[in-house]
Design a protein around this motif. Structure first.
Motif, PDB file in Angstrom:
ATOM      1  N   ALA A 296       0.817  -1.212   0.000  1.00  0.00           N
ATOM      2  CA  ALA A 296       0.000   0.000   0.000  1.00  0.00           C
ATOM      3  C   ALA A 296       0.851   1.262   0.000  1.00  0.00           C
ATOM      4  CB  ALA A 296      -0.938  -0.014   1.210  1.00  0.00           C
ATOM      5  N   LEU A 297       1.864   1.311   0.860  1.00  0.00           N
ATOM      6  CA  LEU A 297       2.690   2.516   0.928  1.00  0.00           C
ATOM      7  C   LEU A 297       3.477   2.709  -0.361  1.00  0.00           C
ATOM      8  CD1 LEU A 297       3.607   4.923   2.581  1.00  0.00           C
ATOM      9  CD2 LEU A 297       5.384   3.492   3.588  1.00  0.00           C
ATOM     10  N   LEU A 298       3.964   1.615  -0.944  1.00  0.00           N
ATOM     11  CA  LEU A 298       4.701   1.724  -2.210  1.00  0.00           C
ATOM     12  C   LEU A 298       3.798   2.228  -3.325  1.00  0.00           C
ATOM     13  CD1 LEU A 298       7.248   1.275  -3.871  1.00  0.00           C
ATOM     14  CD2 LEU A 298       6.556  -1.108  -4.171  1.00  0.00           C
ATOM     15  N   LEU A 299       2.547   1.739  -3.357  1.00  0.00           N
ATOM     16  CA  LEU A 299       1.605   2.214  -4.361  1.00  0.00           C
ATOM     17  C   LEU A 299       1.301   3.692  -4.162  1.00  0.00           C
ATOM     18  CD1 LEU A 299      -0.370   1.667  -6.681  1.00  0.00           C
ATOM     19  CD2 LEU A 299      -2.060   0.948  -4.976  1.00  0.00           C
ATOM     20  N   ALA A 300       1.125   4.107  -2.910  1.00  0.00           N
ATOM     21  CA  ALA A 300       0.844   5.514  -2.627  1.00  0.00           C
ATOM     22  C   ALA A 300       2.027   6.389  -3.013  1.00  0.00           C
ATOM     23  CB  ALA A 300       0.513   5.687  -1.143  1.00  0.00           C
ATOM     24  N   VAL A 301       3.233   5.948  -2.700  1.00  0.00           N
ATOM     25  CA  VAL A 301       4.432   6.719  -3.065  1.00  0.00           C
ATOM     26  C   VAL A 301       4.549   6.840  -4.572  1.00  0.00           C
ATOM     27  CG1 VAL A 301       6.948   6.683  -3.049  1.00  0.00           C
ATOM     28  CG2 VAL A 301       5.692   6.207  -0.948  1.00  0.00           C
ATOM     29  N   SER A 302       4.277   5.760  -5.307  1.00  0.00           N
ATOM     30  CA  SER A 302       4.379   5.778  -6.777  1.00  0.00           C
ATOM     31  C   SER A 302       3.380   6.756  -7.383  1.00  0.00           C
ATOM     32  CB  SER A 302       4.150   4.372  -7.326  1.00  0.00           C
ATOM     33  OG  SER A 302       5.075   3.459  -6.793  1.00  0.00           O
ATOM     34  N   VAL A 303       2.134   6.715  -6.894  1.00  0.00           N
ATOM     35  CA  VAL A 303       1.105   7.627  -7.421  1.00  0.00           C
ATOM     36  C   VAL A 303       1.446   9.066  -7.094  1.00  0.00           C
ATOM     37  CG1 VAL A 303      -1.322   8.265  -7.302  1.00  0.00           C
ATOM     38  CG2 VAL A 303      -0.679   5.853  -7.340  1.00  0.00           C
ATOM     39  N   ALA A 304       1.877   9.325  -5.847  1.00  0.00           N
ATOM     40  CA  ALA A 304       2.210  10.693  -5.449  1.00  0.00           C
ATOM     41  C   ALA A 304       3.397  11.224  -6.235  1.00  0.00           C
ATOM     42  CB  ALA A 304       2.507  10.736  -3.948  1.00  0.00           C
ATOM     43  N   ALA A 305       4.399  10.378  -6.473  1.00  0.00           N
ATOM     44  CA  ALA A 305       5.562  10.809  -7.251  1.00  0.00           C
ATOM     45  C   ALA A 305       5.186  11.069  -8.707  1.00  0.00           C
ATOM     46  CB  ALA A 305       6.662   9.755  -7.169  1.00  0.00           C
ATOM     47  N   LEU A 306       4.246  10.293  -9.235  1.00  0.00           N
ATOM     48  CA  LEU A 306       3.819  10.470 -10.618  1.00  0.00           C
ATOM     49  C   LEU A 306       3.007  11.735 -10.809  1.00  0.00           C
ATOM     50  CD1 LEU A 306       3.656   9.195 -13.478  1.00  0.00           C
ATOM     51  CD2 LEU A 306       1.551   8.056 -12.730  1.00  0.00           C
ATOM     52  N   LEU A 307       2.170  12.080  -9.844  1.00  0.00           N
ATOM     53  CA  LEU A 307       1.291  13.239  -9.969  1.00  0.00           C
ATOM     54  C   LEU A 307       1.939  14.543  -9.521  1.00  0.00           C
ATOM     55  CD1 LEU A 307      -2.068  11.699  -8.663  1.00  0.00           C
ATOM     56  CD2 LEU A 307      -1.321  12.003 -11.022  1.00  0.00           C
ATOM     57  N   GLY A 308       3.054  14.459  -8.792  1.00  0.00           N
ATOM     58  CA  GLY A 308       3.715  15.678  -8.340  1.00  0.00           C
ATOM     59  C   GLY A 308       3.372  15.999  -6.900  1.00  0.00           C
ATOM     60  N   ARG A 309       4.093  16.975  -6.358  1.00  0.00           N
ATOM     61  CA  ARG A 309       3.929  17.330  -4.948  1.00  0.00           C
ATOM     62  C   ARG A 309       2.740  18.272  -4.770  1.00  0.00           C
ATOM     63  NH1 ARG A 309       9.339  19.703  -2.659  1.00  0.00           N
ATOM     64  NH2 ARG A 309       8.026  19.651  -0.772  1.00  0.00           N
ATOM     65  N   SER A 310       1.696  17.774  -4.140  1.00  0.00           N
ATOM     66  CA  SER A 310       0.523  18.590  -3.823  1.00  0.00           C
ATOM     67  C   SER A 310      -0.371  17.796  -2.885  1.00  0.00           C
ATOM     68  CB  SER A 310      -0.261  18.974  -5.086  1.00  0.00           C
ATOM     69  OG  SER A 310      -0.835  17.828  -5.684  1.00  0.00           O
ATOM     70  N   SER A 311      -1.282  18.495  -2.233  1.00  0.00           N
ATOM     71  CA  SER A 311      -2.232  17.809  -1.353  1.00  0.00           C
ATOM     72  C   SER A 311      -3.162  16.908  -2.151  1.00  0.00           C
ATOM     73  CB  SER A 311      -3.051  18.843  -0.562  1.00  0.00           C
ATOM     74  OG  SER A 311      -2.217  19.611   0.280  1.00  0.00           O
ATOM     75  N   LEU A 312      -3.517  17.330  -3.376  1.00  0.00           N
ATOM     76  CA  LEU A 312      -4.390  16.517  -4.211  1.00  0.00           C
ATOM     77  C   LEU A 312      -3.732  15.195  -4.582  1.00  0.00           C
ATOM     78  CD1 LEU A 312      -6.982  16.169  -5.833  1.00  0.00           C
ATOM     79  CD2 LEU A 312      -5.889  17.403  -7.725  1.00  0.00           C
ATOM     80  N   SER A 313      -2.439  15.243  -4.898  1.00  0.00           N
ATOM     81  CA  SER A 313      -1.747  14.009  -5.265  1.00  0.00           C
ATOM     82  C   SER A 313      -1.679  13.054  -4.078  1.00  0.00           C
ATOM     83  CB  SER A 313      -0.339  14.331  -5.769  1.00  0.00           C
ATOM     84  OG  SER A 313       0.456  14.883  -4.740  1.00  0.00           O
ATOM     85  N   ILE A 314      -1.508  13.581  -2.861  1.00  0.00           N
ATOM     86  CA  ILE A 314      -1.498  12.720  -1.682  1.00  0.00           C
ATOM     87  C   ILE A 314      -2.862  12.074  -1.482  1.00  0.00           C
ATOM     88  CG2 ILE A 314      -1.325  12.715   0.831  1.00  0.00           C
ATOM     89  CD1 ILE A 314       0.884  14.647   0.697  1.00  0.00           C
ATOM     90  N   MET A 315      -3.936  12.849  -1.674  1.00  0.00           N
ATOM     91  CA  MET A 315      -5.283  12.283  -1.536  1.00  0.00           C
ATOM     92  C   MET A 315      -5.499  11.137  -2.519  1.00  0.00           C
ATOM     93  SD  MET A 315      -7.608  15.720  -1.144  1.00  0.00           S
ATOM     94  CE  MET A 315      -7.209  17.002   0.041  1.00  0.00           C
ATOM     95  N   LEU A 316      -5.136  11.366  -3.786  1.00  0.00           N
ATOM     96  CA  LEU A 316      -5.325  10.331  -4.806  1.00  0.00           C
ATOM     97  C   LEU A 316      -4.424   9.134  -4.544  1.00  0.00           C
ATOM     98  CD1 LEU A 316      -5.618  12.539  -8.021  1.00  0.00           C
ATOM     99  CD2 LEU A 316      -7.460  11.479  -6.695  1.00  0.00           C
ATOM    100  N   ALA A 317      -3.216   9.388  -4.046  1.00  0.00           N
ATOM    101  CA  ALA A 317      -2.286   8.291  -3.778  1.00  0.00           C
ATOM    102  C   ALA A 317      -2.808   7.388  -2.666  1.00  0.00           C
ATOM    103  CB  ALA A 317      -0.916   8.862  -3.411  1.00  0.00           C
TER     104      ALA A 317
END
Length: 305
Positions: A150-171
């Protein structure tokens, strides 16, 4: 009582533990008698109130570094009358950062859990309600998602979308989708063989109406419990992603994870800079966990015996 209600199984007094009381009312009574649930509810309520009332509770604006001149390379000012918890490494009031950090954690945690629940529920309904080939395809997608930590998937999504609160939510929500999908699918499959479902089919009701109107409401209990437990995980993951540098780059946005990062270089001088946000994360996660476990026990009919 209508013919349809008569065909729908009703919990007995032995199951609910309360003669003449509905299952949800009985669950609420059991929840009120659970000390751990009360403690968890108090912690969660305090967390929500601090987040909502942050502008009223915080003594200063977030990320205000007007006291940066008081911070030296070898020391950080501690508690004082002007700053109850002292300053952080950037000369901001530590109490203000903690209070506004609660707001960030609440918003990101609730939104990410809601998105993950909605997407997972949709996949779960398609798989458990329709079945057949749709179930096979959906569950293979869910299995692929579950094979990634789960954490690896979240990190991958957040890194792909860029640094923002929205990317963390989606991740975070992306990591939660397979959990809710499998749980709701299992609950729906358990409802398929119930007598009331067979009776509804014999009355000629469409499959969609049976699933959405009858099977789904009876399957939401475990999902709601899991959502409460997932909120605890979401608070920790928000801090973890911020700690890894994937959070919102705006310095005016206070986050507990970022506070832990900035405290690393000052641990020998001011360990409280890491202690306070760490305790805030731990206590908040504990509150959601206690409340979620209490809800699970309250909604489990076997717990009333």
């Amino acid at each position: 009582m209508s013919a349809l209600e008569a065909m729908t199984p009703q919990p007995s007094a032995e199951v609910t533990g309360e003669a003449g009381v509905g299952p949800w009312h009985a669950a609420w009574r059991r929840l009120r008698r659970n000390p751990a649930g009360i403690v968890g509810a108090v912690i969660v309520l305090a967390f929500v109130l601090v987040a909502v009332l942050a502008p009223l509770l915080a003594p200063y604006r977030p990320a205000t570094s007007e006291w940066f001149g008081q911070v030296t390379p070898t020391s950080v000012p501690g508690p004082s009358d002007e700053h109850p918890l002292g300053l952080d490494s950037f000369g901001s009031d530590l109490l203000t950062q903690l209070v506004y950090g609660a707001r960030s954690s609440l918003v990101i945690g609730v939104v990410s859990t809601a998105v993950g629940l909605a997407a997972g529920a949709l996949l779960g309904v398609l798989a458990g309600g329709i079945g057949g080939r749709v179930d096979t395809i959906v569950m293979r997608i869910v299995d692929v998602l579950l094979s990634i930590p789960a954490l690896l998937l979240a990190v991958s999504v957040a890194a792909l979308l860029g640094r923002s609160s929205l990317s963390i939510m989606l991740a975070i929500s992306a990591a939660q989708v397979p959990i809710f999908a499998r749980l709701l699918r299992a609950s729906l499959l358990a409802q398929r063989g119930q007598d009331y479902v067979v009776a509804l089919k014999s009355l000629g009701l469409r499959q969609r109406r049976i699933v959405v109107g009858h099977m789904l409401p009876n399957s939401l209990g475990p999902v709601l419990v899991q959502a409460t437990l997932t909120l605890a995980t979401a608070v920790i993951e928000v801090a973890a992603l911020s700690f890894l540098g994937l959070g919102d780059p705006d310095p005016a946005v206070a986050e507990w994870g970022r506070m832990l990062v900035t405290a690393q270089d000052r641990l020998d001088q001011a360990p409280h800079l890491a202690l306070y946000p760490g305790l805030a994360i731990a206590i908040t996660a504990l509150g959601f966990t206690l409340l979620g476990e209490a809800l699970r026990e309250a909604l489990d009919p076997r717990s009333s015996r």
